[in-house]
Structure formats: C-alpha cells, structure tokens
Design a protein around this motif. Structure first.
Motif, PDB file in Angstrom:
ATOM      1  N   LEU B  88      -0.257   3.984  -8.962  1.00  0.00           N
ATOM      2  CA  LEU B  88      -0.492   5.509  -8.661  1.00  0.00           C
ATOM      3  C   LEU B  88      -2.118   5.656  -8.211  1.00  0.00           C
ATOM      4  CD1 LEU B  88       0.717   7.092 -11.970  1.00  0.00           C
ATOM      5  CD2 LEU B  88       1.810   7.148  -9.839  1.00  0.00           C
ATOM      6  N   TYR B  89      -2.335   6.384  -7.606  1.00  0.00           N
ATOM      7  CA  TYR B  89      -3.774   6.725  -7.220  1.00  0.00           C
ATOM      8  C   TYR B  89      -4.658   6.927  -8.340  1.00  0.00           C
ATOM      9  CZ  TYR B  89      -2.275   6.132  -2.413  1.00  0.00           C
ATOM     10  OH  TYR B  89      -1.722   5.571  -1.187  1.00  0.00           O
ATOM     11  N   GLY B  91      -7.490   7.813  -9.155  1.00  0.00           N
ATOM     12  CA  GLY B  91      -8.660   8.929  -9.157  1.00  0.00           C
ATOM     13  C   GLY B  91      -7.945  10.288  -8.975  1.00  0.00           C
ATOM     14  N   PHE B  92      -6.618  10.516  -8.715  1.00  0.00           N
ATOM     15  CA  PHE B  92      -5.870  11.606  -8.377  1.00  0.00           C
ATOM     16  C   PHE B  92      -5.387  12.254  -9.883  1.00  0.00           C
ATOM     17  CE2 PHE B  92      -3.797  11.338  -4.245  1.00  0.00           C
ATOM     18  CZ  PHE B  92      -4.906  10.583  -3.590  1.00  0.00           C
ATOM     19  N   ARG B  93      -5.523  13.750 -10.045  1.00  0.00           N
ATOM     20  CA  ARG B  93      -5.094  14.331 -11.021  1.00  0.00           C
ATOM     21  C   ARG B  93      -3.275  14.359 -10.822  1.00  0.00           C
ATOM     22  NH1 ARG B  93      -8.336  18.528  -9.640  1.00  0.00           N
ATOM     23  NH2 ARG B  93      -6.393  19.742  -8.987  1.00  0.00           N
TER      24      ARG B  93
END
Lengths: 335, 301
Positions: B88-89, B91-93
C-alpha cells in the motif's frame, strides 16, 4: 491517474520546490551584496585594477568567491532535481512492491507510466523554468557585471561558465537527467543504482557536450589564421578586433585549408610535421605543403541562441529516447 | 467447460530455479478454490502469473477464456489481486487508498468499500503507516473487493491476522463473495483454515501441481489403511504415502481397495492428512499419480 501521480510524488516535489526558493533567496541576497560591494570598492577605483589594490579588494574577493559557489551550484541544480525525482519514479515502486498494487488496477502499465512520467517530468521542467527567471535576472545583474569589472576571461553568456546556467538549456538538462534516472531505475530496479548511473551518465554527456559537441560540432567555429611576421618570430593569435568582442575563445589549433580533402585530420598532420621537423621554419613549411593552417578558433557571441536551441534539442531528443526505453522496460512484464 | 482461470503447461523460471513448472489446471467459475502448499511451493508465483504481474516462461494462463496480457486492461477490470506483501502507499490515508481505487477502476463500489471498512472498525482518516499489519491487510483486501472483481486472487490473505480476526474476515469475505458470485482462488499453508471455506483444493509442492479436486471428492476417494507391515499390499489403490511403525504400516491411498484382508483396518482420513500425504510425496513419484484436473460438476466421484 494524474491525481495518483501527483499524490505519490507531491512530497518530493514540495521539498525540491522549497530548496529552489531558498536558492532564489540566496541569489537575491547575493545581488544586494553585489550592489553594496560595487558601491564601496567601485568608488575607491579598485574595480578593474584589482591586482594593484590589494588592501581594499579583500571584500571584493570574498564576494567573487560567493558568486563562484553560486554558479557551480546552479550548474548542478537541474541534474540533482532530475535525479531526486527521476530515480525513484519506477525503482521506488518496484522496491516497495507497490507496482503490484498499481499494475492490478484497471489501467495498463504503459498508461500508468506515461502519465506518471509526464506529470513528474513536466513538474521538474516547470520548477527549473521558474528558477531560471531568477537566475536570468541574477546573472544579468551580478555575474556579467562582476566578471566584466574583474576583467577575467569568459565574460559573455556564451562562455561555458554562463552558457550552462542561462537561457533554456537548464530545462533540457533537467528533463534529460530525470529521463535518464527514470530509465535506469526501471532497468536496474534499484533507486541507488539509478542515482549512481545517472551521475556517471550525466557527467559523461556534459563533458562530451562542453568539450566537443558545443564548440565544434553544432556550428563550425570561426577560424582566425595565425599572422606570422616576415622574420618568423612574432606571432599574433586573435586580432585585437576579435579580442574586444565578447566571444568564446576555443584557443589555438589547426585546420585543413578550405577545399582540401585529406584522409588525415589537421591535428594528425600537425603532429607528424612536428615529429619530423626540429626546425620551426621547416615545420611551418611542412604544414604549408599539406595545406594545414594554424590559428585560433572561437564561437562568436551571436551564436548564443542557435547553440542554446541546438543543445536543448539534443538533450530533449535524448530524453524522449530514454522515455521510450522506460516504457519498454515497464511493459516487459516482470515482477 | 471454460473456467474462471485456466493454465496450460504454465511455468515460470527465476534465474536458476523454477518457481512453477508444467502447471495445467482449471479453476471452475463460481468456486472457492484453495491453493495449498509449503512455503516456496509456487503458490505466489501462480497467483502473480494469473494477475498478469509476472510473465510466464512457458505455457499460458487465461482468465474467463481470455489470455492474460499485462498491457491490456481487459483482464485487469475482472480481477482483484491481493499480494502477500500487502503493498500500500504508506504515506496515503485510508480514504486516499479508496480514492485510488475509485479513480483507477470503472466498476468501483465506494459505498460497499466504506461499509466494509466501517464493519472492520478502520477509520478512513487514518494514515496507512499508522495502521497495524492486520489492519493494512484489511485495507488492501477492501481495495481488492471495491473493484467488484469476477475473480479474486488472494495470496495468504489472513496470514498476518490473529485467529479471531481471521475468522471474522473470512466470513465477511465469503458472505460478499457468495452474494456476488465471485470466483475465489486463495492460498494458504494452513489446511484447516481453507477447509471450512473452500469447495476445491489445488495442492502444490516443489513447483509442481500434486493434485486438484473438490474437497468432497478428496475426502470420498482417499482412505487410510492400517495393516501388517510384512503382509500383502492392498490391490486396486494408489499408495500416496506410507508410514511404518513397529509391525504395522499406515497407508494413505487413493481409490477403494476391492478386497482387504481381515487384518487391515479401513479408516476415513481428515483433509489435512490427505494434503500432508501429497506434500510428503517425493516429486519423482509425481508423474504416476496426479489427476491434473478438477472433476466436472455432477460427475460421479
């Protein structure tokens, strides 16, 4: 996808943008201190005759050093920018395995890459373009003025010291470094190796460009034959009329007289003549018999924009080839 | 019959070793198929090949009758792929991950994705890097399900969850899958985890398919025979594994022994016993035994 490309790389872009703002502030401060320095030392009559004015000129020299750091720094900026954003473009995703996430959404990987490349690549170019506005103003104010008053060689923007940091070539350098780093990242699959490879590749390209392509290959330089006095002793290289013009002096060299065809280059013939003739007069006769002329080469300042456009075109073309290479590497179906 | 997933002579070689070799199988549409095997058996390789992330060295893989090619979106819209690394990325929410799914998938179902996260107790405002590993797996699974795929390829989906969360997630997953008629291929190295949810089983070992079949068929066609060590072997069965203890020998066999001697005991094996017997089988014995296909629905087993 544009949103994803932006969201994924916005942090790096913001950091890079802030760094450029800091650099711009430095240039503005530098410009101010230049004005102060010129005011102070110009009035004492030291500018232009620095060598005879040591006591006063200490401050002027420290200013000269600072301007020197800045122009080296500016030369590195496009390359660093391209590397910072280009190397992790694909390699970063491969290393974090997030490519497996991206490549299993309903979007082809070519499209994923093309949009990502364009969004980040064009942002890099835009950032450098904004910086160039400040650089242009700074170099017009400080560097040209400063170099002229110091009566150092290379006072014109055509000289290598200024050519690479002014005009449009920095934009092309940045895109080239970005494309090279992205391609190496996609092929080598490691950010670190992409960074190392880009530094090596970019440096090699810059050396080839500055020492070979830009001076000799894009537009043939102006040739000024050597003038030899009848007694064969006194030799004048560039006539005063040329020296007083801003130009990029490429120095002493040989060329074949116009219309002469030879399997050897002028430099090879000159070398052979030198090896066989210990006497200067017979050396000159040897050169003349092979139609080799001695003299000086230079690129005139009016070639600035043609050279800028040609060089930018070459780098841009290379960036497009590397772009194609990156698409190929990503399509190559491995994980 | 065209299956949801079909492979023919599929193989993938990494530098010197084969990750998967000579794999021909069909996953029937609408089935929930378990992929069992020890670590390094080729489960992840098979799933990556099916998702089109990896390129086959030999053979082909097709999804709903269409050959998988990674640069075409046709198969991508129909699959949901869950990688064992749960990328998953970071830094993403969570809601940005959902935004990614919404923007990249035309069939995205935002309402049920949010409902799913709500049921799992994950706030969409949380950052991915702040979530526990188990929660990250749940978010990754939500992104897979949000596409409304026709075929779900799940690589160790519950590996990082605690036993309670495992059961909860699997039951939520199976509920949704049954409702939508999704075909599922999920891997695990724990048979007991797969037994309650799967209809079919593919047993992989040492890069080869050992056997495929419905769980029902596997249980009905395998017997454990216990008898004297030096006596005559039972006839009419394939011996999958044998273990000798003292004067007794325990055989796991496929097929029905026609006439067992009076000193033989005939027992019903558990599914994990059958699976273990195939996994313990040396690869050399492979060519004589496997039934490399799933029985047709309704075919007498």
């Amino acid at each position: 996808m544009i949103w994803l490309a932006w969201r994924r790389h916005r942090l790096a872009l913001l950091v890079v943008g802030c760094t450029l703002v800091a650099l711009a502030v430095w240039m503005i401060v530098d410009c101010h201190s230049f004005e102060v320095a010129r005011h102070t030392y110009g009035r004492s009559g030291c500018i232009g005759t620095l060598l005879f004015c040591n006591g006063v000129s200490h401050g002027w020299f420290s200013f000269q050093n600072q301007a020197g750091y800045l122009d080296v720094l500016l030369f590195l900026v496009p390359c660093v920018l391209g590397i910072v954003l280009g190397a992790p473009l694909v390699a970063g995703e491969l290393q974090a395995h997030t490519n497996r996430l991206a490549w299993t959404q309903s979007i082809s990987r070519s499209r994923w890459l093309v949009i990502k490349w364009l969004v980040v690549g064009l942002s890099v170019v835009a950032l450098v373009a904004l910086m160039q506005v400040v650089v242009q103003w700074w170099s017009g104010h400080v560097l040209v003025n400063f170099l002229e008053t110091s009566s150092l060689p290379g006072t014109d923007r055509i000289s290598p010291r200024l050519f690479g940091i002014t005009g449009i070539v920095p934009l092309a350098y940045a895109l080239f470094a970005f494309a090279l780093a992205a391609a190496l990242g996609a092929i080598l699959r490691r950010t670190v190796w992409a960074v190392v490879g880009t530094i090596v590749g970019y440096t090699a390209a810059a050396i080839l460009m500055v020492f070979n392509i830009r001076p000799y290959r894009l537009f043939s330089p102006v040739f000024v034959p050597q003038v030899t006095s009848p007694n064969g002793n006194s030799v004048a290289f560039l006539p005063q009329s040329v020296l007083s013009q801003p130009a990029w002096n490429l120095g002493f060299g040989f060329r074949l007289a116009p219309g002469v065809v030879s399997p050897y280059s002028a430099n090879e013939i000159a070398q052979r003549c030198q090896d066989r003739n210990y006497n200067y007069a017979s050396y000159l006769r040897c050169l003349a018999s092979h139609h080799v002329e001695m003299g000086s080469f230079y690129q005139s300042a009016s070639r600035y924009w043609p050279l800028q456009w040609s060089e930018a075109g070459i780098y841009l073309g290379a960036a497009l080839v590397l772009f194609g290479l990156t698409v190929w590497a990503v399509r190559r179906w491995r994980a | 019959m065209t299956g949801a997933l079909e492979t023919v002579g599929l193989g993938r070689r990494y530098r010197t070793t084969w990750g998967l070799r000579d794999c021909s199988l069909t996953v029937p549409e609408g089935s929930i198929t378990g992929l069992v095997g020890p670590n390094g058996a080729g489960k992840s390789t098979l799933l990556r090949l099916a998702a089109g992330i990896s390129r086959p060295t030999t053979g082909t893989v097709s999804i709903f009758g269409q050959e998988v090619r990674p640069n075409f979106t046709a198969h991508l819209t129909r699959i949901g792929y869950f990688d064992q690394l749960r990328p998953l990325y970071a830094g993403f929410r969570v809601d940005e991950m959902l935004g990614l799914g919404r923007r990249l998938n035309p069939s995205w179902d935002d309402v049920s994705a949010r409902q799913w996260l709500d049921d799992l107790g994950i706030s969409v405002k949380d950052k991915i890097s702040r979530l526990s590993l188990g929660q990250q797996a749940e978010v990754a699974l939500t992104v897979c399900m949000g596409k409304r795929p026709d075929l779900l390829l799940l690589d160790e989906p519950v590996a990082s969850l605690d036993p309670l969360a495992r059961r909860q997630l699997l039951s939520t997953l199976m509920g949704t899958v049954a409702e939508r008629g999704t075909t599922v291929l999920l891997s695990s190295h724990i048979v007991s985890e797969l037994e309650p949810v799967c209809d079919y089983l593919i047993i992989l070992s040492a890069s080869h398919v050992q056997i495929t079949g419905s769980i029902e068929w596997m249980l009905a066609n395998h017997r454990v025979l216990v008898g004297p060590r030096d006596g005559e072997s039972p006839s009419g069965v394939d011996v999958i594994s044998s273990a000798a203890t003292g004067r007794q020998v325990t055989l796991l066999v496929r097929g029905m022994a026609s006439d067992l001697g009076p000193d033989w005991q005939d027992l019903q094996p558990g599914l994990d016993e059958v699976v273990l017997a195939y996994l313990a089988q040396p690869p050399s014995g492979r060519s004589t035994s496997p039934v490399d296909r799933l029985p047709e629905p309704g075919e007498p087993s």
